[in-house]
Scaffold this active site. Structure first.
Site, PDB file in Angstrom:
ATOM      1  N   ASN A 169      -3.327   2.859  -0.956  1.00  0.00           N
ATOM      2  CA  ASN A 169      -4.007   2.747   0.325  1.00  0.00           C
ATOM      3  C   ASN A 169      -3.215   3.385   1.460  1.00  0.00           C
ATOM      4  O   ASN A 169      -3.797   3.907   2.411  1.00  0.00           O
ATOM      5  CB  ASN A 169      -4.339   1.287   0.630  1.00  0.00           C
ATOM      6  CG  ASN A 169      -5.608   0.846  -0.069  1.00  0.00           C
ATOM      7  OD1 ASN A 169      -6.128   1.539  -0.929  1.00  0.00           O
ATOM      8  ND2 ASN A 169      -6.116  -0.319   0.292  1.00  0.00           N
ATOM      9  N   PHE A 182      -8.081  -3.022  -7.104  1.00  0.00           N
ATOM     10  CA  PHE A 182      -8.944  -1.926  -7.537  1.00  0.00           C
ATOM     11  C   PHE A 182      -8.976  -0.828  -6.485  1.00  0.00           C
ATOM     12  O   PHE A 182      -8.608  -1.033  -5.326  1.00  0.00           O
ATOM     13  CB  PHE A 182     -10.372  -2.441  -7.771  1.00  0.00           C
ATOM     14  CG  PHE A 182     -11.022  -2.983  -6.518  1.00  0.00           C
ATOM     15  CD1 PHE A 182     -11.834  -2.170  -5.733  1.00  0.00           C
ATOM     16  CD2 PHE A 182     -10.803  -4.285  -6.119  1.00  0.00           C
ATOM     17  CE1 PHE A 182     -12.411  -2.661  -4.568  1.00  0.00           C
ATOM     18  CE2 PHE A 182     -11.382  -4.782  -4.958  1.00  0.00           C
ATOM     19  CZ  PHE A 182     -12.189  -3.970  -4.181  1.00  0.00           C
ATOM     20  N   LEU A 221       1.321  -1.030  -6.356  1.00  0.00           N
ATOM     21  CA  LEU A 221       0.637   0.239  -6.570  1.00  0.00           C
ATOM     22  C   LEU A 221      -0.610   0.333  -5.703  1.00  0.00           C
ATOM     23  O   LEU A 221      -0.877   1.382  -5.087  1.00  0.00           O
ATOM     24  CB  LEU A 221       0.270   0.410  -8.039  1.00  0.00           C
ATOM     25  CG  LEU A 221      -0.426   1.736  -8.356  1.00  0.00           C
ATOM     26  CD1 LEU A 221       0.515   2.910  -8.138  1.00  0.00           C
ATOM     27  CD2 LEU A 221      -0.961   1.756  -9.776  1.00  0.00           C
ATOM     28  N   LYS A 222      -1.375  -0.735  -5.626  1.00  0.00           N
ATOM     29  CA  LYS A 222      -2.582  -0.727  -4.805  1.00  0.00           C
ATOM     30  C   LYS A 222      -2.242  -0.427  -3.344  1.00  0.00           C
ATOM     31  O   LYS A 222      -2.902   0.393  -2.696  1.00  0.00           O
ATOM     32  CB  LYS A 222      -3.297  -2.071  -4.922  1.00  0.00           C
ATOM     33  CG  LYS A 222      -4.378  -2.327  -3.897  1.00  0.00           C
ATOM     34  CD  LYS A 222      -5.510  -1.327  -3.949  1.00  0.00           C
ATOM     35  CE  LYS A 222      -6.601  -1.709  -2.942  1.00  0.00           C
ATOM     36  NZ  LYS A 222      -7.673  -0.714  -2.866  1.00  0.00           N
ATOM     37  N   LEU A 223      -1.206  -1.064  -2.814  1.00  0.00           N
ATOM     38  CA  LEU A 223      -0.829  -0.810  -1.426  1.00  0.00           C
ATOM     39  C   LEU A 223      -0.333   0.615  -1.245  1.00  0.00           C
ATOM     40  O   LEU A 223      -0.597   1.253  -0.218  1.00  0.00           O
ATOM     41  CB  LEU A 223       0.228  -1.818  -0.970  1.00  0.00           C
ATOM     42  CG  LEU A 223      -0.259  -3.275  -0.875  1.00  0.00           C
ATOM     43  CD1 LEU A 223       0.906  -4.202  -0.537  1.00  0.00           C
ATOM     44  CD2 LEU A 223      -1.369  -3.416   0.170  1.00  0.00           C
TER      45      LEU A 223
END
EC number: 1.1.1.31
Length: 279
Positions: A171, A117, A166-168
């Site tokens: 970030n 998330f 995608l989350k990484l």
């Protein structure tokens, strides 16, 4: 036989975000269990063992620090999983770990959804979390009523490992923006430019972003209570650095090194905007 639609959820991991979600679920009457490594027996629906959460809930949502912590949770709950259960993995992990965890969970007959998330503490409190969902489209639809209790947007990304990637990537983008914002602020401050002037100028500049708006109060106050901590962002950048395609990325290497410096300076539990202190 078709698995029943999940109607209750258990939260494993009551950190900054997990605790907020658990309370949202509890207020909606959907929380069946909660557990944290550091005991919180007064927490709503507290259970004394992760397996008790898994037995009590239709869906088990894991919100812990890193792949090793996820594995320790799975070691505890795998015996309690079967075809009636769904595991929602919301910790930030790497794609390889996601594939490993998916195999372990589906071997029990349970179903697996990768659901990292975006959105730090204020977004979670306001129910504005955004989930990146990786898994079977039908399962995403089944979990929509539950996940909508704690989020504003659920984006279907693809397979579980793609959601992790995608989350990484997101970030990395905000880490790089944060370091640049800190350096820009430091240049202006050193020149004797007041914060009011700096942030007014930034508000009219193309580089203004949701991140700069979110972190402006912290930079003004020179205080960094954790919305998203240095140690967790550093962990995420280490995971991103382990992705083969990212081996030679210079910005990733630079922000990882800066976060390591911040952690070495004792800033691990402060918001990652505390990178400003290094300047």
């Amino acid at each position: 036989m078709t698995a029943p639609t999940p109607r209750t959820v258990g939260i494993i991991g009551l950190g900054i975000i997990g605790a907020i979600w658990a309370r949202h679920y509890h207020q909606a009457g959907a929380l069946a269990g909660a557990w944290n490594r550091t005991a919180q027996p007064d927490f709503p629906c507290w259970q004394d063992h992760p397996a008790e959460v898994a037995r009590a809930a239709d869906a088990i949502q894991i919100v812990v620090a890193d792949p090793a912590a996820v594995q320790s949770v799975l070691d505890a709950i795998l015996p309690a999983l079967d075809s009636t259960k769904v595991v929602i993995q919301s910790s930030t992990i790497d794609p390889d770990s996601s594939e490993t965890f998916q195999r372990q969970i589906t071997a029990t007959g349970a179903r697996y959804l990768e659901a990292p998330f975006t959105g730090s503490k204020p977004a979670a409190e306001a129910g504005k979390t955004v989930f990146y969902l990786g898994g079977d489209p039908a399962l995403c639809r089944e979990l929509e009523p539950l996940l909508s209790l704690v989020s504003e947007t659920r984006m279907r990304i693809g397979i579980p490992s793609q959601a992790c990637a995608l989350k990484l990537s997101m970030n990395l983008n905000i880490s790089a923006q944060m370091e640049a914002l800190c350096e820009a602020h430091a240049i202006a401050t050193a020149a004797g430019i007041a914060d009011d002037v700096f942030f007014q100028a930034l508000s009219k500049n193309a580089s203004r972003s949701g991140l700069s708006d979110l972190k402006e109060p912290l930079l003004r106050a020179q205080a960094y209570p954790p919305m998203f901590s240095v140690k967790h962002m550093h962990k995420d950048m280490r995971l991103a650095s382990g992705i083969e395609a990212a081996k030679e990325f210079p910005v990733l290497a630079a922000v990882t090194a800066r976060l390591a410096q911040a952690e070495a300076r004792g800033l691990a539990d402060e918001d990652f905007a505390a990178l400003r202190k290094l300047l």
